[in-house]
Design an enzyme around this catalytic site. Structure first.
Site, PDB file in Angstrom:
ATOM      1  N   GLY A   1     -36.470 -78.622  70.161  1.00  0.00           N
ATOM      2  CA  GLY A   1     -36.337 -79.354  68.912  1.00  0.00           C
ATOM      3  C   GLY A   1     -37.509 -80.272  68.626  1.00  0.00           C
TER       4      GLY A   1
ATOM      5  N   HIS B   1     -24.687 -53.406  41.542  1.00  0.00           N
ATOM      6  CA  HIS B   1     -24.396 -52.428  42.594  1.00  0.00           C
ATOM      7  C   HIS B   1     -25.497 -51.363  42.598  1.00  0.00           C
ATOM      8  CE1 HIS B   1     -22.138 -49.668  45.169  1.00  0.00           C
ATOM      9  NE2 HIS B   1     -22.436 -48.700  44.297  1.00  0.00           N
TER      10      HIS B   1
ATOM     11  N   GLY C   1     -34.555 -73.424  75.553  1.00  0.00           N
ATOM     12  CA  GLY C   1     -33.967 -73.965  74.329  1.00  0.00           C
ATOM     13  C   GLY C   1     -33.636 -72.847  73.368  1.00  0.00           C
TER      14      GLY C   1
ATOM     15  N   GLY D   1     -32.288 -72.935  70.360  1.00  0.00           N
ATOM     16  CA  GLY D   1     -32.066 -73.371  68.983  1.00  0.00           C
ATOM     17  C   GLY D   1     -32.764 -72.445  68.001  1.00  0.00           C
TER      18      GLY D   1
ATOM     19  N   GLY E   1     -54.372 -84.404  59.735  1.00  0.00           N
ATOM     20  CA  GLY E   1     -54.705 -83.041  60.174  1.00  0.00           C
ATOM     21  C   GLY E   1     -54.968 -82.146  58.992  1.00  0.00           C
TER      22      GLY E   1
ATOM     23  N   ILE F   1     -35.876 -72.563  66.590  1.00  0.00           N
ATOM     24  CA  ILE F   1     -37.253 -72.193  66.926  1.00  0.00           C
ATOM     25  C   ILE F   1     -37.274 -71.240  68.110  1.00  0.00           C
ATOM     26  CG2 ILE F   1     -39.498 -73.060  67.702  1.00  0.00           C
ATOM     27  CD1 ILE F   1     -38.815 -75.704  66.256  1.00  0.00           C
TER      28      ILE F   1
ATOM     29  N   GLY G   1     -50.196 -79.349  54.589  1.00  0.00           N
ATOM     30  CA  GLY G   1     -49.144 -78.347  54.727  1.00  0.00           C
ATOM     31  C   GLY G   1     -48.155 -78.683  55.812  1.00  0.00           C
TER      32      GLY G   1
END
Length: 569
Positions: free
Chosen positions: A372, A543, A285, A287, A143, A289, A146
């Protein structure tokens, strides 16, 4: 030397694209980065930039042609370069018939030291590292270079999350004394897509440029290993190699729910290509994603309902952190349903009705399926690699059960994260070129959830630490007491440090709050260098910074945190 212009892959499922219009003619000068043509796919339209400066020597496919991905559609070259030498040489038909074996295979050069299958994070890094070590390297990619992360994962989702963050800041502006005359916020999804695609294109083309600059030979197509341990590309080309690095990545998991085949049920790839923001989005789902994408579209205006089978969202997180994330995103308007088993998805025409066992049904315009990912084993081919539950088994050198074949990244399923794949790819390449000498160590590998606020962790959760160690101590510090967070309006969440009480060894660090993804790298370094809690406390932090919350949490392990009120006895 002429530069090929190829039909790009604009989506993981794209197989071809149509040339809408060439904006340059043969003989015109072009500059790198200049838009030279427009293409269209079944999901999007794109403007294609020149990847080199020179003269447009040849247009192979004119306006209106539909062209398979990775096929050459034009050439850019020097002004005095002849276009006649660019096209493949035509072979005169002598009347002799090829044998069936000749038709099936064309043998290529057979002196590659390393061939890499897959151009994702593990693959392209492995190819470049092997080339840096002096090896002659080829890489095969079916494909766009990346991988999932760059094309339809980490990078494009971060552009959407940034949009949601900007909208959230606009809503909060009035409380900071910034008055915006118009309260109406509109989202132009065409522009959102355009920006996202531009970011992805820049990075994917950058990967190709890096490979070429390191002298890696690129083959476009599906690569598989045959029984002779050769790499076969598109069933028509054979590449011989001393060592093979199989880095095929992963693909979306599927789940067998009646009605899931509805066109209103989208994958994350589909959702990233959507042209309209759905009024209501159900996320199947909860999770990493699902939570990230859910919050992205909640920020863009969708009413989002997360449906999670487990008892909490992102169950891989420390339980305390998961509970805090759940509390925050629900406060921001998202709905979360846990312990939810979906029994059926019914397409009602204009809406989806999602039936949940023992709970009220969810009505939504669209649903995102995000349960997933699983290893993509297409590249295994005919070689018999040892697997376990669909994952290729590897040793610490990233070598498989077949000597000379390495499998870094998502295909081994050890820790399916892009930055882990980078390291695995490096290790596999060094071992393939120089012999097995370098091992993968994942103790300091962090995990990040790019929600708002961000969540990051490294090492053991509290539950894991209590199970493994007899005596632990925990330090916490809230961002509500951090000056930088208060000034920035980001005073949510906390830092949690888990340490062994006896030796002060750092066992885990968990952060939910601003810049968690950046701060966690400090914790990773602390764990990699085996720095103790006492040594961290002796370090002076700047700081005002978000990182001070990390220092205070370490100090709290020892009961020495300054900016935590002393508890009454």
């Amino acid at each position: 030397m002429a530069f090929e212009i190829i039909m790009p892959k604009a989506g993981i499922d794209m197989t071809e694209g149509q040339i809408v219009k060439w904006l340059k003619s043969e003989g015109d000068a072009v500059t790198e980065g200049e838009i030279i043509l427009e293409i269209m796919t079944d999901k999007t339209s794109m403007e294609i930039e020149a990847e080199a400066s020179g003269i447009l020597l040849k247009i192979v496919h004119p306006d209106g042609d539909t062209v398979p991905i990775a096929e050459v559609i034009g050439y850019i070259g020097a002004e005095n370069e002849s276009a006649d030498t660019l096209m493949p040489e035509e072979i005169e038909d002598t009347g002799e018939k090829e044998s069936d074996e000749d038709k099936k295979m064309i043998r290529l050069e057979d002196n590659y030291q390393v061939v890499v299958i897959g151009g994702g994070p593990a693959g392209y890094v492995a190819a470049i590292r092997a080339a840096q070590l002096g090896a002659r390297v080829a890489i095969v990619e079916k494909g766009t270079f990346g991988g999932t992360c760059l094309n339809v994962g980490c990078i494009p989702t971060k552009t959407y999350l940034k949009n949601a963050e900007i909208i959230e800041h606009i809503h909060a502006a009035a409380s900071r004394g910034i008055i915006i005359d118009s309260s109406m916020i509109k989202v132009d999804m065409e522009k959102v897509q355009e920006y996202k695609n531009g970011v992805v294109k820049k990075l994917t083309s950058g990967v190709v440029a890096l490979l070429k600059s390191n002298g890696v030979d690129i083959y476009q197509g599906l690569g598989k290993i045959n029984k002779n341990k050769d790499v076969v590309v598109n069933d028509s080309q054979i590449i011989k190699a001393d060592k093979i690095i199989l880095a095929g990545g992963s693909k979306a998991s599927k789940i067998n729910i009646p009605g899931i085949e509805s066109e209103k049920v989208l994958t994350s790839d589909d959702l990233l290509a959507i042209k309209e923001v759905p009024e209501t989005l159900a996320v199947i789902g909860g999770g990493v994603i699902g939570t990230e994408m859910g919050q992205s579209f909640a920020g863009l205006g969708s009413k989002v309902i997360i449906i999670e089978m487990m008892d909490r969202i992102v169950p891989t997180l420390d339980q305390e952190v998961s509970a805090e994330l759940n509390r925050i995103i629900q406060k921001k308007g998202m709905k979360v349903i846990t312990n939810a088993r979906i029994t059926e998805i019914v397409d009602k025409g204009d809406k989806l009705e999602i039936h949940i066992d023992g709970k009220e049904s969810v009505i939504a315009d669209k649903a995102l399926i995000s349960i997933g990912r699983i290893p993509d084993l297409d590249g295994v081919g005919e070689v018999k690699l040892e697997t376990e539950r669909g994952k290729i088994k590897v040793n610490t050198f990233m070598e498989t059960s077949v000597k000379g074949v390495y499998a870094p990244g998502d295909v081994n399923g050890i820790k399916m994260l892009a930055h882990v794949a980078f390291r695995m790819g490096e290790v596999a390449a060094e071992n393939a070129v120089k012999g097995n000498h370098r091992e993968v160590k994942l103790l300091s590998a962090p995990s990040v959830v790019y929600t708002s606020p961000e969540v990051a962790q490294v090492g053991l959760t509290e539950e894991q630490a209590r199970e493994k160690y007899e005596d632990i101590r925990i330090g916490r510090f809230s961002f509500a007491a951090n000056g930088r967070a208060l000034a920035s309006g980001d005073a949510v969440g906390f830092v949690k440090v888990i340490a062994d009480n006896r030796y002060g060894e750092v066992l885990g660090v968990h952060i939910i709050g601003p810049s968690a993804a950046e701060i966690i790298t400090q914790a990773s370094l602390i764990m990699e260098m085996e720095i103790t809690v006492d040594e961290v406390v002796n370090t002076i932090y700047g700081h005002p910074t978000y990182s001070e919350a990390l220092a205070e949490a370490f100090a709290d392990v020892l009961g020495e945190a300054i900016h935590i009120p002393k508890k009454k006895k």
